[in-house]
Design a protein around this motif. Structure first.
Motif, short mmCIF file in Angstrom:
data_model
loop_
_atom_site.label_atom_id
_atom_site.label_comp_id
_atom_site.label_asym_id
_atom_site.label_seq_id
_atom_site.Cartn_x
_atom_site.Cartn_y
_atom_site.Cartn_z
N LEU A 3 2.94 8.09 -1.14
CA LEU A 3 2.47 6.70 -1.08
C LEU A 3 2.76 6.12 0.29
O LEU A 3 3.81 6.37 0.88
N SER A 4 1.83 5.29 0.80
CA SER A 4 2.03 4.71 2.13
C SER A 4 3.17 3.70 2.18
O SER A 4 3.70 3.45 3.26
N ARG A 6 6.42 1.95 2.75
CA ARG A 6 7.50 2.47 3.59
C ARG A 6 8.88 2.42 2.94
O ARG A 6 9.78 3.16 3.35
N GLN B 17 10.18 -3.06 17.08
CA GLN B 17 9.01 -2.73 17.90
C GLN B 17 8.03 -3.89 17.79
O GLN B 17 7.64 -4.26 16.68
N ASP B 19 4.24 -5.37 18.90
CA ASP B 19 2.95 -5.00 19.48
C ASP B 19 1.95 -6.10 19.15
O ASP B 19 1.54 -6.24 18.00
N MET B 22 2.12 -8.55 15.79
CA MET B 22 2.98 -8.03 14.72
C MET B 22 4.21 -7.32 15.27
O MET B 22 4.24 -6.89 16.42
N GLU B 24 7.60 -4.54 13.90
CA GLU B 24 8.18 -3.70 12.86
C GLU B 24 9.68 -3.68 13.07
O GLU B 24 10.16 -3.31 14.14
N ILE B 38 7.45 -5.54 8.17
CA ILE B 38 6.40 -5.94 9.11
C ILE B 38 6.36 -7.47 9.09
O ILE B 38 6.03 -8.08 8.06
N LEU F 21 0.92 -1.04 15.86
CA LEU F 21 1.74 -0.79 14.68
C LEU F 21 0.93 -0.68 13.39
O LEU F 21 1.41 -0.13 12.40
N THR F 40 0.78 0.55 7.77
CA THR F 40 1.32 0.80 9.11
C THR F 40 0.72 2.08 9.70
O THR F 40 0.38 3.02 8.98
N ASN F 42 2.36 4.14 11.26
CA ASN F 42 3.36 5.15 10.90
C ASN F 42 2.98 5.86 9.61
O ASN F 42 3.08 7.09 9.51
N SER F 43 2.51 5.11 8.60
CA SER F 43 2.13 5.73 7.32
C SER F 43 0.87 6.57 7.44
O SER F 43 0.75 7.61 6.78
N ARG F 46 2.21 9.74 8.99
CA ARG F 46 3.11 10.43 8.06
C ARG F 46 2.35 11.09 6.91
O ARG F 46 2.67 12.21 6.50
#
Lengths: 69, 69, 69, 69, 69, 69
Positions: A3-4, A6, B17, B19, B22, B24, B38, F21, F40, F42-43, F46
């Motif tokens: 799952l996305s 986090r 971070q 950007d 937004m 994180e 976020i 992000l 994100t 990142n997701s 990932r």
């Protein structure tokens, strides 16, 4: 299945209260912090969530706020 | 000042971070779990959120899901 | 204590209804607009939320939508 | 067309900032309070949201928290 | 009237359960998928939501997660 | 692994845009409806989310609104 979302905070269920359509589930983490979830009573039944069970509290990162002192 | 949000997970900021609009923010709790938020870059600046700071990750109970294994 | 949530709408509580685990709180702002919050009954009790009290309705910016006519 | 979301706060757009995928829209209400929304840049373009326009900030009641002093 | 929320899934209401302040509405889409909404009982009454009605389930894009297998 | 979130809409990824992000992922369902998720970057990385992949869009029931015509 991945799952996305986090955030996945592992802990033990210490309380489950169901009332009508909704349920309140309390999860205690390893360092004694509590996380409370309001989910549907249907999901509590479907997943068999009960006191003593090992679960994760899952939260999408966009739902988290930061508080400074 | 007290907020109705039920979840307040204490920890230390380990990453920020930014950007554009937004940002994180990663918070590490006492037992080594990570919580990612976020939020807006505006809030990071306004609250002076920085690595090493003690903060709380705050989440409304209706935003928390439960995952069983 | 400062929270990253960007929206804080001041007003007066005009209605509190509690039913089981959940509660509905209505806040009237200075210019007569109403904001309705669904929070836990636990939070209503913990914060002592009652009709006539001055409070703020707090909303994370990512939860707000815009409607045009 | 009617939406179940309980909160609809009327106001005037005072700022629109777009950066990549996201946009930040600030709405000022009749009594001078500000509401900030993070929406997609796609929606800003699709709805033609611009400074000076009359809009409503819409929020589902389950997303609203209450803060007491 | 146009709303910034990106997701609007058309379907037919197949179930409405009201309990106290909250209600659970199930919508079946054209290809037989079900979408469940928890909204207030007040909104169910105000919008006259009933089994058999054509409605849309509306979701802000920031509330959607992605799951891979 | 089972998640309490009630809504799981199956489909195929038709677009992935990453900017800083955040990322915007579009999923097309079997009957041609589109669901857009902001998650994100990142997701996306990932989970290896890419155009053509079979995924599910997952939404907690408390995040769904109902719109009538």
């Amino acid at each position: 299945m991945t799952l996305s979302a986090r955030n996945r905070i592992a802990g033990t269920v210490t309380s489950v209260q169901t009332d009508g359509l909704m349920a309140e589930v309390v999860v205690e983490t390893g360092d004694g912090q509590e996380v409370t979830a309001i989910i549907t009573a249907n999901s509590v039944e479907r997943l068999g969530i009960a006191v003593g069970e090992e679960v994760s509290a899952v939260v999408k990162a966009t739902e988290v706020m930061i508080e400074t002192e």
